[in-house]
Design a protein around this motif. Structure first.
Motif, mmCIF file in Angstrom:
data_model
loop_
_atom_site.group_PDB
_atom_site.id
_atom_site.type_symbol
_atom_site.label_atom_id
_atom_site.label_comp_id
_atom_site.label_asym_id
_atom_site.label_seq_id
_atom_site.Cartn_x
_atom_site.Cartn_y
_atom_site.Cartn_z
ATOM 1 N N PRO A 22 50.110 11.745 44.812
ATOM 2 C CA PRO A 22 48.647 11.910 44.859
ATOM 3 C C PRO A 22 47.979 11.227 46.041
ATOM 4 O O PRO A 22 47.061 11.780 46.641
ATOM 5 N N GLU A 23 48.439 10.014 46.403
ATOM 6 C CA GLU A 23 47.779 9.315 47.503
ATOM 7 C C GLU A 23 47.978 10.046 48.830
ATOM 8 O O GLU A 23 47.088 10.091 49.675
ATOM 9 N N GLU A 24 49.151 10.670 49.011
ATOM 10 C CA GLU A 24 49.402 11.434 50.231
ATOM 11 C C GLU A 24 48.544 12.691 50.266
ATOM 12 O O GLU A 24 47.986 13.057 51.310
ATOM 13 N N PRO A 46 38.522 7.648 44.998
ATOM 14 C CA PRO A 46 39.634 7.303 44.100
ATOM 15 C C PRO A 46 39.115 6.984 42.705
ATOM 16 O O PRO A 46 38.029 6.429 42.541
ATOM 17 N N THR A 98 45.690 13.168 48.687
ATOM 18 C CA THR A 98 44.300 12.759 48.883
ATOM 19 C C THR A 98 44.011 12.495 50.350
ATOM 20 O O THR A 98 42.978 12.906 50.893
ATOM 21 N N GLU A 99 44.921 11.838 51.030
ATOM 22 C CA GLU A 99 44.763 11.556 52.454
ATOM 23 C C GLU A 99 44.682 12.852 53.251
ATOM 24 O O GLU A 99 43.864 12.982 54.178
ATOM 25 N N ARG A 148 45.587 15.127 40.915
ATOM 26 C CA ARG A 148 46.154 14.417 39.772
ATOM 27 C C ARG A 148 47.659 14.594 39.738
ATOM 28 O O ARG A 148 48.201 15.554 40.303
ATOM 29 N N GLU A 149 48.334 13.676 39.070
ATOM 30 C CA GLU A 149 49.771 13.817 38.855
ATOM 31 C C GLU A 149 50.018 14.961 37.886
ATOM 32 O O GLU A 149 49.233 15.207 36.969
ATOM 33 N N THR A 188 52.366 16.775 42.265
ATOM 34 C CA THR A 188 50.920 16.608 42.217
ATOM 35 C C THR A 188 50.237 17.957 42.073
ATOM 36 O O THR A 188 50.653 18.936 42.693
ATOM 37 N N ALA A 190 43.491 11.490 39.841
ATOM 38 C CA ALA A 190 43.741 10.247 40.553
ATOM 39 C C ALA A 190 42.693 10.037 41.635
ATOM 40 O O ALA A 190 42.398 8.907 42.018
ATOM 41 N N ALA A 191 42.119 11.132 42.143
ATOM 42 C CA ALA A 191 41.068 11.047 43.164
ATOM 43 C C ALA A 191 40.328 12.376 43.227
ATOM 44 O O ALA A 191 40.860 13.420 42.826
#
Length: 242
Positions: free
Chosen positions: A87-89, A144, A91-92, A178-179, A188, A156-157
């Motif tokens: 998710p963080e990747e 986030p 979102t980026e 989201r996951e 994701t 997640a974001a």
């Protein structure tokens, strides 16, 4: 094709050849569709002149110009994507200067540069040998969540992507990252809502339909599977609210 920013591109694991093929196919087909529409309008004018008179032809041309340019349509819908990235990747990537869902826009741009405030990007387009141009500015904002998890279904974001074309509203996307509910590591899900920001005329319809043809291919080249997509057109007599 303009290069995305290096850090984001390296983490996306982009299939550059596949993305180039999707963007090139879109550009070529869109040009053919646009020229076909222009030739059909010119043919209607000439047919009216041949059958009646120049004045009748001028009247037909005026009616066609109004019908094609009148901003009576708006588009909205939702898309669900799935990818192997965390998710963080994801979102980026969506909050970068080149969001995955806008690949056909930044892919055909003559120049792509980061926004001055670092959130989003600017896509410069030129045509008619540089005599005409337009600038698409994309602002992105990532929010986030506060410790959200896949268990409660919260994202997640959230990422808001807002576009303006030469200072006028162009379109917006709201992405919830989201996951995957199945708990598979690194999987994701992204739910993307297309938010209407403007009305457009029938002359823009061929370009929009051609983009639909290559949309999933451009996303697949960036590692996103299109699980579902529901996009529709509506006739609107009033401008959508921002």
């Amino acid at each position: 094709m303009p290069e995305p920013s290096a850090p984001v591109e390296s983490r996306r694991r982009v299939d550059r050849d596949a993305l180039d093929a999707a963007v090139t196919g879109y550009r070529r087909t869109e040009r053919v569709a646009s020229w076909t529409l222009a030739l059909l309008a010119a043919g209607a004018f000439l047919a009216a002149v041949a059958a009646f008179s120049l004045w009748h032809g001028a009247a037909v041309a005026l009616v066609l110009a109004v019908a094609l340019r009148a901003p009576v349509l708006r588009r909205g819908g939702t898309t669900r994507l799935r990818t192997d990235g965390p998710p963080e990747e994801v979102t980026e990537a969506f909050a970068s200067a080149t969001p995955p869902v806008l690949a056909l826009q930044w892919g055909v741009a003559d120049e792509v540069r980061p926004a001055s405030d670092g959130a989003g990007g600017v896509y410069e387009h030129e045509w008619l040998l540089g005599l005409r141009s337009h600038s698409l500015t994309v602002d992105t904002e990532a929010e986030p969540s506060d410790g959200a998890s896949a268990a409660d279904g919260d994202p997640a974001a959230r990422v808001l992507i807002e576009g303006t074309l030469d200072g006028r509203p162009w379109g917006a996307y709201a992405a919830a990252v989201r996951e995957a509910a199945d708990g598979t590591a690194g999987r994701t899900v992204v739910d993307v809502e297309l938010c209407p920001r403007r009305r457009f005329g029938l002359r823009s319809l061929p370009q929009t339909l051609v983009a639909e043809r290559y949309y999933a291919d451009a996303l697949a080249a960036q590692g996103y599977e299109t699980v579902s997509r529901d996009v529709s057109f509506a006739v609107s007599s009033t401008a959508p609210r921002s």
